[in-house]
Design an enzyme around this catalytic site. Structure first.
Site, PDB file in Angstrom:
ATOM      1  N   PRO A   2      -0.358   5.604   4.566  1.00 39.71           N
ATOM      2  CA  PRO A   2       0.060   6.608   3.600  1.00 39.71           C
ATOM      3  C   PRO A   2      -0.923   7.760   3.475  1.00 39.71           C
ATOM      4  CG  PRO A   2      -0.679   4.578   2.531  1.00 39.71           C
ATOM      5  CD  PRO A   2      -1.167   4.570   3.918  1.00 39.71           C
ATOM      6  N   GLU A   3      -0.378   8.939   3.443  1.00 34.87           N
ATOM      7  CA  GLU A   3      -1.162  10.124   3.094  1.00 34.87           C
ATOM      8  C   GLU A   3      -0.746  10.508   1.677  1.00 34.87           C
ATOM      9  OE1 GLU A   3      -1.380  13.031   6.304  1.00 34.87           O
ATOM     10  OE2 GLU A   3      -0.630  11.542   7.698  1.00 34.87           O
ATOM     11  N   HIS A  91       2.196 -11.333   4.290  1.00 40.85           N
ATOM     12  CA  HIS A  91       1.162 -10.342   3.971  1.00 40.85           C
ATOM     13  C   HIS A  91       1.222  -9.850   2.524  1.00 40.85           C
ATOM     14  CE1 HIS A  91       0.173 -10.422   8.168  1.00 40.85           C
ATOM     15  NE2 HIS A  91       1.420 -10.134   8.480  1.00 40.85           N
ATOM     16  N   ARG A 110      -2.849  -5.193   7.571  1.00 38.82           N
ATOM     17  CA  ARG A 110      -4.157  -4.939   8.176  1.00 38.82           C
ATOM     18  C   ARG A 110      -5.317  -5.057   7.181  1.00 38.82           C
ATOM     19  NH1 ARG A 110      -3.513   0.303  11.917  1.00 38.82           N
ATOM     20  NH2 ARG A 110      -5.524  -0.384  12.687  1.00 38.82           N
ATOM     21  N   ARG A 152     -19.629  25.990  10.310  1.00 35.09           N
ATOM     22  CA  ARG A 152     -19.378  24.649  10.839  1.00 35.09           C
ATOM     23  C   ARG A 152     -18.895  24.714  12.276  1.00 35.09           C
ATOM     24  NH1 ARG A 152     -18.861  19.836   7.233  1.00 35.09           N
ATOM     25  NH2 ARG A 152     -19.105  20.617   5.138  1.00 35.09           N
TER      26      ARG A 152
END
Length: 272
Positions: A2-3, A91, A110, A152
């Site tokens: 998820p973002e 899970h 995970r 940068r």
DNA sequence: ACATTGACCTGGGAGC
DNA sequence: TGCTCCCAGGTCAATG
């Protein structure tokens, strides 16, 4: 997985079921997340009222009476609201039973995510203290991103995915925003023009807002808290589209690897 | 100070 | 069918 749009979609889905409700009990079947789930968290949290559920970056914050439960979904985490007698899968590592017959269930194959507890101000928490501004806030603007990028040498893609600079932008939306802004992902951040930088900020906001409206992006296993997928995958311009024609110029989409992450772009629309 | 890489963990798909 | 290898939405910690 998820973002920002997926985490925020999850928050909005759960909110009406949990806010103002009392936690009857918490059941933890596996404590081995990125950091171990704290000992006695079940005891601490039992009987507490959830005042609000908030989001900061990709962290979900359950504000309780004596502290805050912090949940991060990592790459494969998922939170759902289910009836409290639902079948428990392989899970399904954490359950929060609510006093309305529902359970908030954390499923995470995970276990890259986190389940933590803090009694301090979350702004001071080690994981949250150094986070950059929310991308949809006014603090994230072209002047700010130019200042952060100044001098940068790292790539512009790594800069917009750096949580100390701006939060919530993961691999999918970084790729999409750079395409919309017409910027090559490997361009040095310090060398992006003022005009392009302004375009990039607007592109990040636009792509996140549209993804939020669609309920997030479901590639494989993301599901909203009600179990339904998000529909933003249909609107992706470059992510996962290697060799397929650019939707603007028909040039086959390129895929390179940056910092071990797949980077998709159109070499015509995003010149270096 | 900054930039890059490895590590954490499981499942799914490709290729043999 | 089964093995091996590679890949996956994140991000901290260690290294250069």
């Amino acid at each position: 997985m998820p973002e920002l749009p997926e985490v925020e979609t999850t928050r909005r889905g759960i909110q009406p079921y949990v806010e103002g409700r009392t936690i009857i009990k918490m059941v933890i079947r596996h404590r081995g997340f990125r950091w171990p789930i704290p000992d006695q968290l079940e005891d601490i949290i039992q009987g507490q009222k959830i005042k609000t559920i908030e989001r900061r970056a990709k962290y979900l914050l359950f504000r309780c009476e004596t502290g805050t439960l912090i949940i991060h979904l990592g790459m494969s985490g998922r939170l759902r609201v289910l009836d409290n007698d639902s079948h428990i899968g392989k899970h399904d590592h954490v359950d929060i039973y609510i006093d309305n017959g529902h359970v908030v269930r954390l499923t995470d194959p995970r276990r890259f995510g986190a389940v933590l507890w803090t009694e301090a101000d979350t702004g001071a928490h080690q994981l949250l203290a150094h986070l950059g501004p929310e991308p949809l806030s006014d603090f994230f603007n072209a002047d700010y991103l130019r200042l952060q990028s100044k001098g940068r040498s790292s790539t512009i893609k790594s800069v917009i995915m750096n949580g100390e600079i701006v939060v919530g932008v993961g691999n999918i939306y970084a790729n999409e925003a750079l395409f919309l802004a017409g910027i090559h992902p490997a361009k040095a951040a310090g060398k992006v023009s003022k005009v392009k930088m302004a375009k990039l900020v607007e592109a990040i906001k636009l792509v996140l807002e549209k993804a939020l409206l669609a309920g997030g992006t479901t590639l494989k296993d993301f599901r909203k808290s009600d179990g339904k997928p998000g529909y933003f995958a249909q609107q992706l311009h470059v992510y996962g589209r290697e060799q397929q024609p650019c939707l603007i110029c028909q040039t086959p989409i390129s895929c390179i690897r940056q910092a071990q992450r797949a980077t998709y772009f159109c070499k015509q629309c995003q010149p270096k």
